[in-house]
Design a protein around this motif. Structure first.
Motif, PDB file in Angstrom:
ATOM      1  N   SER A 106      -0.797   3.252  -4.037  1.00 39.67           N
ATOM      2  CA  SER A 106      -0.387   4.059  -4.375  1.00 39.67           C
ATOM      3  C   SER A 106       0.364   4.352  -2.604  1.00 39.67           C
ATOM      4  N   GLU A 107      -0.550   3.861  -1.281  1.00 42.55           N
ATOM      5  CA  GLU A 107      -0.760   3.469  -0.066  1.00 42.55           C
ATOM      6  C   GLU A 107       1.270   2.620  -0.722  1.00 42.55           C
ATOM      7  N   PRO A 108       2.132   3.662   0.681  1.00 38.37           N
ATOM      8  CA  PRO A 108       3.675   3.418   1.005  1.00 38.37           C
ATOM      9  C   PRO A 108       3.371   1.935   1.410  1.00 38.37           C
ATOM     10  N   ILE A 109       4.647   0.907   1.391  1.00 41.71           N
ATOM     11  CA  ILE A 109       4.731   0.215   2.648  1.00 41.71           C
ATOM     12  C   ILE A 109       6.281  -0.078   2.461  1.00 41.71           C
ATOM     13  N   GLU A 110       6.279  -0.655   3.215  1.00 44.01           N
ATOM     14  CA  GLU A 110       7.552  -1.378   3.677  1.00 44.01           C
ATOM     15  C   GLU A 110       8.566  -1.848   2.996  1.00 44.01           C
ATOM     16  N   GLU A 111      10.066  -1.356   2.128  1.00 44.56           N
ATOM     17  CA  GLU A 111      10.939  -2.187   1.247  1.00 44.56           C
ATOM     18  C   GLU A 111      10.621  -3.561   1.030  1.00 44.56           C
TER      19      GLU A 111
END
Length: 979
Positions: A794-799
């Motif tokens: 669920s950690e955000p990552i760069e697209e």
């Protein structure tokens, strides 16, 4: 047309200008009048236009020709052809030759119009094209390019055509045969004659055109006196002969009656021979000789194909009458007469010339095999071929063994192809190959000290290759049934191997010879089983400066691996030398210091793994008491552990990141060494039977402590995981399981997606082996582990971070495999004991994976999980509260939603496996819930899908039938639903 707007196409750094230019180009392509503007620009501007503008105009016109021209009005087509004709005329009449890419694009455009308009709307196309030839050499060049472009559109078999295009192409060729080909061939001859002195490039291009068109035009138009004489003349001209050779090759490979083809080839060969062309020894132009070799290869291959066609059509010897027999004999004799030519080219000092006739060589060997009995002449030819193969196997004096480049790679590839010919010869005439090989090997090895290294290496390679060329049962070339040939082979192989190990050639100074010697020893290890008195000498060679202490690093590296192979195969014969070998290996088993400066160790880390494995195998294979084996293993590994203890202390103190990384790599290597020694244990000599359990448990604890230092966790952790994977194989649960909690805690200290992805296969392996014994541990670790996985996912990552996205996908797939392992190995109580909210979260993640995760392998595992849960909990009161409701609200819909997804490719094999698992899952629900499921589908689910009553009945009937029937039906059902 605003040509200035197009300049931005060639200025990608100026993003705004580039984007405007691309937009304008697209407008020209899509506009109904774009082709008019471009055509007018070409005809008004002429050849003086900027090359880039010309190319863009031609591109726009090409786009129109491909997509709109066929459906255009007659007036538009006439207008388009006028632009094209005017542009062609301008190119033909210009003073300077046009750029090649402009000529090619123009020719392509002409061919696109041709396939649409000829013969109906432009019946005079060929005549009009021929009329341009009077305009001079530029016109001839464009004419020839146009013909090649037409060939690409109409004839080229490498281009896939629709049925309509194939029919169109057939009509075009039929019409051209009737009305245009004669004029074309006359024009080709005129070009060959007119320009052979002044414009050789046009003549070469004309050769290419003839070679392309010969496959579908009447052979007699080309295979006649005027063309053949001219082609042969061109074979004598340095600037023309390569293209002429290719042209003749295309002529003789044209499909035709086998006898006619043989007669054609024979006439060509006679003319070529009389002209003195077939004498490669008199020529030093290697490029032409490659072409000539290709021609000879084509001659031989085509003649053999003719023989095979006659043989196949007539059904074999027993159906041949005298006339047919004469035909076949005529072709066979024609082939035999060309073999000396084959051998001449095959023996060329240039490898590319030699390789060009390999197909002929292989086909000739196959032909002899098909004919059965071998004549004396054929045997002599085969023997000569064998000598050529042996000679050509030798390394060139310029071969760079220190720093291999492209030339070396090409020779290695050539040698592999040469070996195929050698293998084919051995399969056909094994006794001849054995006899010639023996003579060469014995002669060379008896005088190896005075022979060039190339000869010595070729002799040892020849001995090595015999192992594959003359295969033996289980690789045992030194014993076998009492058949004459087998006995001869056995005694011959023994004689050659005896000389190999006693001649002293193992001490040759050249690394190529050393490498091949040890390769031979490893391949023929069974020789030493039958003659063990040679073993001490071979061991000495491996251990001294001939092998693992050789000055050449390649030899040291390869012999380390081969030594482990030999030990594994001969350990029962070597165990008597164990302690002596271990003492000689001592310095090779020392881990390299991390601050070794510029002095590299004798063995690389990878090489050292093989040596440790070999040492451990010798220890474990012995007939000594367990205590003695344990003592030797401890002596082997104690220096490693002592070094690791020092390294761990140093790692804790070190502040320099570079030094920290070096220390961690050394610890990781020590872990790999320890893990590698465990490969010595087997079912017969288990780790328990050898008394080494505690030794490896202590080792594992030591490396866990290194991990807990907290520096370079990823590197050290990789080593710990590797050791644990090995110990899972070797140890029992009682020994290993107590160390799992501290090991897991250390490995998961920083649970990044990469760390979790690497950890899960280890846990899966442990669960698979120990099953119910793992229940307490899995119960303890499950929630923290799953929570860490959910958090990591669920950690955000760069697209645009593709690497991280790939890591997340791997983790998600590993998570589903982890759950699959749990439900498949008697650990369902772990899930049943979860808090209901947590269990729902886990179950919903599985449903989400089955439906939403576009990975057929993971989807398959998700349906396996759902099926296993259904089998265990699908009956009322057998599972957690609410599970039956979960079946109807989530599991059953998932079995329909997943296959209906656009990402669910029913033509993909892995996806079909996922479909089968979803189908099995649904049938499992039916077995557990019975008609209740049918009622639910009819009354609640299928109405939402808007299915007809007939389809609903059909589906429900299939669901209640045999599993295979339902699987097949489901695929058809979803294919129809998605169409």
């Amino acid at each position: 047309m605003e040509a200035h707007l197009l300049q931005g196409l060639w200025a990608p750094d100026n993003h705004q200008q580039h984007a405007q230019a691309l937009e304008y180009l697209q407008q020209l392509r899509e506009s109904a009048d774009g082709w008019r503007m471009c055509g007018a620009t070409l005809t008004n501007g002429g050849p003086q236009l900027d090359d880039k503008v010309k190319f863009v105009c031609l591109q726009v016109m090409e786009h129109h020709a491909r997509n709109r021209y066929a459906a255009a009005t007659p007036e538009e087509q006439v207008h388009f052809r006028q632009h094209l004709s005017q542009w062609m005329t301008a190119l033909c009449m210009c003073t300077d030759p046009e750029k090649v890419f402009i000529q090619n694009k123009t020719a392509q455009l002409m061919s696109l119009v041709f396939v649409v308009d000829y013969p109906t709307r432009w019946p005079s196309f060929i005549t009009d094209l021929l009329s341009t030839l009077s305009l001079g050499p530029h016109a001839v060049q464009l004419y020839l390019r146009t013909l090649m472009a037409i060939d690409t559109e109409v004839v080229d078999r490498e281009i896939i055509h629709s049925q309509a295009e194939s029919d169109r192409n057939t009509r075009i060729k039929d019409t051209m045969r009737e009305h245009g080909v004669l004029e074309l061939t006359n024009s080709w001859y005129d070009i060959l004659v007119k320009y052979e002195k002044s414009h050789p490039e046009l003549v070469c291009h004309c050769h290419d055109v003839i070679g392309a068109y010969i496959s579908w035009i009447d052979i007699s138009l080309i295979a006649n006196d005027r063309f053949v004489c001219k082609l042969v003349d061109h074979l004598k001209e340095p600037l023309l002969r390569e293209a002429a050779a290719d042209c003749i090759h295309e002529i003789i490979t044209k499909g035709m009656d086998p006898v006619t083809k043989t007669q054609l080839i024979e006439s060509f060969v006679t003319v070529l021979d009389q002209a003195g062309v077939l004498k490669p020894v008199d020529d030093d132009d290697s490029d032409f000789l490659v072409k000539l070799a290709r021609l000879i290869n084509g001659i031989g291959v085509q003649l053999i194909l003719s023989w095979q066609n006659i043989n196949q059509c007539l059904g074999g010897l027993h159906r041949l009458d005298k006339k047919e027999s004469e035909k076949r004999e005529m072709v066979r004799q024609a082939v035999e007469n060309k073999v000396n030519l084959l051998l001449t080219f095959m023996a060329s000092e240039y490898d590319d010339i030699s390789a060009a006739v390999f197909d002929f060589a292989r086909d000739y060997i196959q032909l002899i095999k098909q004919m059965g009995e071998i004549t004396a002449v054929e045997r002599g030819l085969l023997e000569n071929m064998l000598y050529v193969v042996i000679t050509k196997t030798k390394y060139d004096e310029n071969y760079n063994f220190t720093q291999a480049g492209e030339d070396e790679a090409m020779f290695d590839d050539y040698r592999k192809k040469l070996k195929v010919v050698f293998d084919n010869l051995a399969a056909l005439v094994p006794e001849l190959v054995l006899q010639v090989s023996k003579e060469y090997v014995l002669t060379t090895l008896n005088r190896w000290q005075s022979s060039p290294y190339e000869d010595v290496e070729a002799a040892v390679s020849l001995l090595y290759n015999l192992g594959e060329a003359l295969p033996a049962s289980h690789g045992n070339h030194f014993s076998g049934p009492s058949q004459c040939l087998v006995q001869v082979k056995t005694s011959t192989m023994q004689e050659m191997m005896q000389l190999l190990v006693t001649s002293g050639v193992s001490g040759h100074s050249h690394p190529a010879v050393s490498l091949q010697f040890f390769e031979c020893v490893a391949r023929y290890e069974k020789f030493f089983t039958s003659e063990p008195h040679y073993i001490p000498g071979i061991l000495a060679a491996f251990l001294d400066t001939r092998g693992m202490r050789n000055p050449n690093p390649r030899v040291r590296s390869r012999t380390s691996y081969l030594f482990s192979r030999v030990v594994r195969c001969l350990k029962s014969n070597i165990v008597g030398y164990t302690e002596d070998i271990l003492s000689q290996l001592t310095d090779l088993l020392v881990l390299a210091p991390i601050d070794n400066g510029q002095i590299p160790p004798l063995l690389t880390n990878d090489d050292q793994l093989y040596v440790f494995e070999a040492a451990a195998m010798l220890i474990i294979a012995g007939n000594t008491e367990p205590g003695h084996k344990e003592g030797l293993m401890r002596n082997l590994l104690s220096p490693v552990f002592a070094k690791v203890t020092c390294l761990a202390e140093r790692l804790a103190r070190e502040q320099d990141p570079v030094n920290q990384a070096s220390i961690a790599k050394s610890i990781c290597h020590a872990t790999a060494v320890t893990a590698r020694t465990s490969k010595a244990f087997s079912n017969q000599n288990s780790i328990q039977a050898c008394g080494c359990v505690q030794l490896y448990l202590d080792a594992l604890q030591l490396f866990i402590n290194c991990l807990n230092v907290g520096v370079e966790r990823e590197v050290v952790g990789a080593g710990v995981r590797q050791l644990m994977h090995r110990l899972v194989v070797c140890l029992d649960g009682e020994s290993l399981l107590p160390l799992l909690p501290p090991a897991s805690q250390a490995l998961l200290h920083t649970p990044s997606p990469a760390v979790l992805t690497e950890y899960l296969p280890l846990i899966n392996q442990i669960i698979t082996k120990f099953q119910k014994e793992m229940s307490p541990f899995v119960h303890t670790i499950f929630m923290p582990l799953v929570s860490a996985i959910f958090t990591a996912l669920s950690e955000p990552i760069e697209e645009n971070d593709e690497e991280e996205q790939r890591t997340r996908r791997l983790l998600q797939r590993s998570y589903y495999l982890f759950l699959t392992t749990i439900v498949s190995h008697h650990l369902l109580p772990v899930l049943a004991a979860l808090d209901n909210t947590i269990l729902q979260q886990v179950l919903m993640s599985v449903v989400q994976g089955a439906v939403e995760f576009p990975d057929p392998v993971a989807q398959k595992n998700c349906f396996v999980i759902l099926r296993r849960l259904t089998e265990a909990w699908g009956v009322k009161d057998m599972g957690p509260p609410g599970f039956v409701e979960f079946l109807y609200t989530q599991v059953v819909p998932a079995c329909f939603l997943a296959p209906l997804k656009t990402t669910f490719d029913l033509n993909d094999a892995q996806t079909i496996l996922a479909l089968h698992e979803s189908v099995t899952c649904l049938q499992t629900v039916y077995r557990k819930r019975g008609d209740e499921l049918i009622t639910y589908l009819r009354s609640q689910y299928f109405p939402k899908m808007d299915l007809s009553p007939e389809l609903v009945n059909e589906y429900c009937q299939a669901l209640t039938s045999d599993a295979k029937v339902f699987r097949n039906y489901s695929k058809i059902f979803f294919q129809r639903a998605k169409s």
